[in-house]
Design an enzyme around this catalytic site. Structure first.
Site, PDB file in Angstrom:
ATOM      1  CB  SER A 146      56.667 -60.877 -37.830  1.00 48.75           C
ATOM      2  OG  SER A 146      56.663 -60.996 -36.431  1.00 48.75           O
ATOM      3  CE1 TYR A 159      60.784 -58.485 -34.871  1.00 44.08           C
ATOM      4  CE2 TYR A 159      59.521 -60.495 -34.492  1.00 44.08           C
ATOM      5  CZ  TYR A 159      59.957 -59.488 -35.342  1.00 44.08           C
ATOM      6  OH  TYR A 159      59.562 -59.479 -36.656  1.00 44.08           O
ATOM      7  CB  SER A 162      58.030 -54.311 -30.319  1.00 44.96           C
ATOM      8  OG  SER A 162      58.558 -55.267 -31.232  1.00 44.96           O
ATOM      9  CE  LYS A 163      57.770 -56.626 -35.905  1.00 48.23           C
ATOM     10  NZ  LYS A 163      57.612 -55.735 -37.079  1.00 48.23           N
ATOM     11  CB  ILE A 192      60.300 -64.430 -44.879  1.00 47.21           C
ATOM     12  CG1 ILE A 192      58.813 -64.495 -44.502  1.00 47.21           C
ATOM     13  CG2 ILE A 192      60.471 -63.993 -46.329  1.00 47.21           C
ATOM     14  CD1 ILE A 192      57.989 -65.473 -45.292  1.00 47.21           C
TER      15      ILE A 192
END
Length: 264
Positions: A146, A159, A162-163, A192
């Site tokens: 992402s 989030y 972690s990404k 999305i």
């Protein structure tokens, strides 16, 4: 698509009909690949419907319920794929988990869950499939990072941590396995229109005191193309990265964001 015919690909997190994993599984099958799909037990009926559609295209397919936070389950899943298909050419690590909150309001257990699903499980999957790819002379892995893996924004601290870690992991592994003709790339979707993505407008509407529809439209306007993306549009990029058409690409983090300013 050239370079996918008769390859065997695994797609995790494929249970949601509005999800990127679901769309990628169908796109890979459309382009000639045999596709193994997985998700949690509670989406099994959706997986069964998905494999029916893939089988109708004339492709071999298999649905396996798998909790990606369970290392033993991942190893058993990979072993089953090898037992039934004899090879693994591609892996789309799509399974993920996300939530939004201000950092000081984030329960640290959320950090543990984010890492378990978004980072550690992908490390485990790569360790499970890379030996088989190496034995077969190569393969391609695509990890779903992402845009949250390449730029920071408020309300996504757990989030994005972690990404960001996933991007670093993927680039490091790409350096280690390139000599074995194994490629590791990342797809970095922006806004999305998926089940997970649809949570954002409601959250930000609550923060700003607007309607969900207004928040949805504001997020769309942030992109140069002025709209949300479709799962199928991400699926096309995933198919390209898993195919031989991208044979000289590895360690790349590819934005699919409609021109979100943060990705330009």
């Amino acid at each position: 698509m050239r370079g996918l015919q008769d390859k065997v690909a695994i797609v995790t997190g494929a249970g949601s009909p509005r999800g990127m994993g679901h769309a990628a599984a169908l796109k890979l099958a459309e382009y000639g690949a045999h596709v193994v799909v997985s998700d949690l037990d509670h989406t099994r009926s959706r997986l069964d419907e998905l494999v029916e559609r893939i089988a109708a295209m004339g492709r071999r397919t298999l649905a396996v319920s798998c909790d990606v936070t369970d290392d033993a389950a991942i190893r058993a899943f990979t072993g089953r794929v090898m037992g039934e298909f004899g090879r693994i050419d591609g892996l789309f690590n799509n399974a993920g988990y996300g939530s939004m909150s201000l950092f000081m309001e984030t329960d640290l257990d959320e950090f543990d869950r984010m890492f378990a699903v978004n980072t550690r499980s992908i490390a485990c999957f790569m360790q499970a499939v890379i030996p088989h790819m190496k034995a077969a002379g190569g393969g391609s892995i695509v990890n779903n990072a992402s845009l949250g893996g390449i730029y920071a924004s408020a309300h996504f601290s757990a989030y994005e941590t972690s990404k960001f870690a996933l991007v670093g992991l993927s680039k490091s592994v790409a350096l280690e396995v390139g000599a074995d003709n194994i490629r590791v790339n990342l797809v970095c979707p922006g806004a999305i229109d998926t089940d997970m993505g649809s949570k954002m407008p409601a959250y930000f509407a609550g923060q700003a005191g607007t309607t969900t529809e207004q928040a949805y439209e504001a997020i769309a306007r942030d992109a140069a193309l002025g709209r949300w993306g479709r799962p199928e549009e991400v699926a096309e990029v995933v198919a390209f990265l898993l195919s031989d058409l991208s044979s000289y690409m590895t360690g790349a983090a590819v934005p699919v964001s409609g021109g979100s300013p943060q990705s330009l």
